[in-house]
Motif scaffolding. Structure first.
Motif: not given
Lengths: 140, 137
Positions: A117, B46, B48, B78, B95-100
């Protein structure tokens, strides 16, 4: 803009100066600045200049803006961790009704791959800096 | 324009200096987004990503000097929070959908500075102070 070499077949030759066009969502143009939120990665779609006009990306989306950058603006490579180098490039992927459609991809050792990322963020920021807004999005 | 009309057109015009209630309403409106909301194939933010962005926006508005911030859905999946800066300086937190969560400081001719964040108050507070110092410098 030129005619396609053969109907439906991709033209793999890109000049570094050839521009690529992408629609710009109204929320991705803030105080006169384009944000990197308009670029997803590890791959994204564009229209290539050789076979289209910038406005062609606005079909059915007239209130969007038009973002443009040259093939040579795409970072050639970025390091992830020591010895792991991701390279980036654009491929001509004609679609029915859109011969100019192309895709930017990332590669690891010649194979399409998804960078970490933080590498993607760096790539998107470097390309954002080089992006020119040809048409601002409209406020509705 | 009414927010309802904006949702229909998938565009959320809330200015960077809007108050917390307006910006929270804007985040809520992102829940209306469908896959492909950017006219390509972007996934919608999402729960998250929305929770992370919500935490950061609340913290932004707790600061003594509130940074102008613009929230946008990100084509990466995100929510992007963009901080307005003087001249060509650019800063955002994504802020990404996978929480990162990643923060970035960027100005021309310099390599961008990018660092990961966790959604706890201390690192977020430190990030906001770093962004504020960068934009004010």
């Amino acid at each position: 803009m030129t005619d396609s070499p053969a109907p439906g077949l991709p033209d793999p030759e890109f000049e570094a100066s050839e521009r690529l066009f992408r629609r710009l969502h109204p929320d991705h143009f803030v105080s006169g600045v384009v944000t990197d939120a308009f670029l997803p990665f590890p791959s994204f779609s564009v229209n290539r200049e050789k076979y289209s006009h910038p406005e062609d990306v606005l079909r059915e989306h007239p209130h969007y803006g038009i973002a443009a950058f040259a093939v040579g603006d795409i970072p050639e490579k970025l390091d992830a961790e020591p010895g792991q180098v991701f390279r980036f490039g654009v491929e001509h992927v004609p679609l029915a009704g859109n011969y100019a459609h192309s895709e930017a991809h990332s590669f690891l050792e010649g194979v399409k791959a998804e960078p970490p990322r933080i590498v993607r963020k760096r790539f998107r920021e470097l390309l954002r800096r080089r992006t020119v807004v040809l048409k601002k999005p409209s406020t509705l | 324009m009414a927010l309802r009309d904006s949702i229909r057109h998938k565009h959320f015009p809330v200015s960077g200096s809007a108050g917390l209630p307006e910006q929270m309403a804007k985040l809520e409106a992102f829940r209306e987004l469908a896959p492909g909301w950017d006219s390509y194939s972007a996934p919608p933010p999402n729960e998250t990503a929305l929770r992370s962005a919500w935490s950061i926006l609340r913290l932004v508005h707790e600061q003594e000097d509130v940074l102008p911030v613009h929230a946008a859905p990100s084509a990466e999946g995100g929510v992007l929070l963009v901080f307005s800066g003087a001249g060509s300086k650019y800063a955002d937190i994504e802020c990404y959908n996978d929480g990162e969560i990643l923060a970035i400081l960027s100005e021309p001719a310099c390599d961008p500075t990018i660092w990961p964040l966790t959604p706890e108050k201390a690192p977020l507070q430190a990030a906001l102070e770093r962004i504020s110092a960068f934009l004010d410098d």
